[in-house]
Scaffold this motif. Structure first.
Motif, short mmCIF file in Angstrom:
data_model
loop_
_atom_site.label_atom_id
_atom_site.label_comp_id
_atom_site.label_asym_id
_atom_site.label_seq_id
_atom_site.Cartn_x
_atom_site.Cartn_y
_atom_site.Cartn_z
N SER A 16 0.83 -1.21 0.00
CA SER A 16 0.00 0.00 0.00
C SER A 16 0.85 1.25 0.00
N SER A 17 1.92 1.26 0.80
CA SER A 17 2.67 2.52 0.86
C SER A 17 3.50 2.71 -0.41
N ALA A 19 2.46 1.76 -3.35
CA ALA A 19 1.46 2.20 -4.33
C ALA A 19 1.17 3.69 -4.17
N ARG A 20 0.95 4.10 -2.94
CA ARG A 20 0.65 5.53 -2.72
C ARG A 20 1.83 6.41 -3.11
N SER A 21 3.05 5.91 -2.86
CA SER A 21 4.23 6.73 -3.17
C SER A 21 4.35 6.98 -4.67
N CYS A 22 3.76 6.11 -5.49
CA CYS A 22 3.82 6.38 -6.93
C CYS A 22 2.43 6.60 -7.49
N ASP A 23 1.55 7.14 -6.64
CA ASP A 23 0.25 7.60 -7.11
C ASP A 23 -0.63 6.51 -7.67
N ARG A 24 -0.57 5.34 -7.09
CA ARG A 24 -1.46 4.27 -7.55
C ARG A 24 -2.43 3.91 -6.43
N ALA A 208 8.02 -2.91 -9.77
CA ALA A 208 6.87 -3.46 -10.49
C ALA A 208 5.60 -2.67 -10.19
N ILE A 209 5.39 -2.37 -8.92
CA ILE A 209 4.17 -1.65 -8.53
C ILE A 209 4.16 -0.26 -9.17
N CYS A 210 5.30 0.41 -9.13
CA CYS A 210 5.33 1.76 -9.70
C CYS A 210 5.21 1.74 -11.23
#
Ligand SMILES: *Cc1c(COP(=O)(O)O)cnc(C)c1O
Length: 229
Positions: A16-17, A19-24, A208-210
């Motif tokens: 989660s963090s 994802a949030r750090s790259c605006d997802r 990958a997430i970003c």
């Protein structure tokens, strides 16, 4: 040492963090727990921690676990290399296959998918760096394979999967993952409806997430280091 439940909950927080750090939106990222080589007890601990989807690479190891846990209604993903003589068991016991790259395998899975089960969800494995040790097709072969797969009604084409070279270089990881994301976009621009980017493992999930992963496949960070297999 932390328990499996604790590691899972920590991992969800991390996802989660990142994802949030790259605006997802964190809710767009599914966690697949890779339980290869892990015993049934460890899988049960993960289930207790709220995990329902598990990935396995080795059919012989997976089948007894799937049978032992049948009553729980878990979702099983086959993420390993497909062999022709194993397609019947894969088609009969899994909901997803992540590493398809051969039309012959696709045809067999389609024929062997039991009629009482929904279509088998498929990700195509791309090999974007030409590493010999890894499976997958090149980007240039993708349009043709996708076209052919459309004729197989018992397979549901969901998306693309890749594994970057084992390297701690985040720039390189992002290059490979970004390439997979753009490929998926290109295919959807041509009329396909792919919604899954299966990419990211314990060592490269940040990249990958970003770059747009919708499903990360995580083993070590949940179950601990594997013994040599
Ligand atoms: C083992 C494996 C994983 C999980 O790797 P970890 O580094 O343990 O997180 C993910 N995907 C595939 C295809 C694997 O074989």
């Amino acid at each position: 040492m932390a328990t499996i439940e604790e590691r899972l909950s920590q991992l969800r927080g991390q996802i989660s963090s990142i994802a949030r750090s790259c605006d997802r939106d964190p809710s767009r990222i599914q966690l697949l727990a890779v339980s290869k080589t892990s015993p049934v007890e460890d899988i049960l601990a993960a289930v207790a921690g709220g995990q329902q989807a598990f990935g396995e690479n080795y059919l012989q190891d997976a089948l007894p676990k799937i049978h032992a846990l049948q009553h729980l209604g878990l979702e099983w993903h086959f993420i390993g290399r497909i062999q022709s003589n194993k397609t019947r068991d894969i088609a009969g016991h899994f909901s997803w296959v992540h590493a398809l790259h051969d039309f012959k395998h696709a045809r067999r899975l389609n024929e062997q998918r039991p009629a009482d089960l929904p279509a088998l969800n498929i990700c195509i494995q791309l090999n974007l760096t030409g590493e010999r040790s890894k499976g997958g097709i090149g980007a240039d072969e993708l349009p043709d394979l996708l076209e052919k797969l459309q004729d197989l009604p018992h397979l549901e084409l969901r998306g693309l999967m890749t594994m970057p070279p084992a390297s701690a270089d985040e720039k390189l990881q992002r290059q490979v993952f970004g390439q997979l994301r753009r490929l998926l976009q290109q295919m959807n621009d041509r009329g396909h409806r792919l919604d899954t980017l299966s990419m990211g493992m314990s060592g490269d999930m940040q990249a990958a997430i970003c770059e747009g992963a919708t499903m990360v496949r995580i083993g070590t960070a949940i179950f601990g280091p594997r013994k040599n297999k």
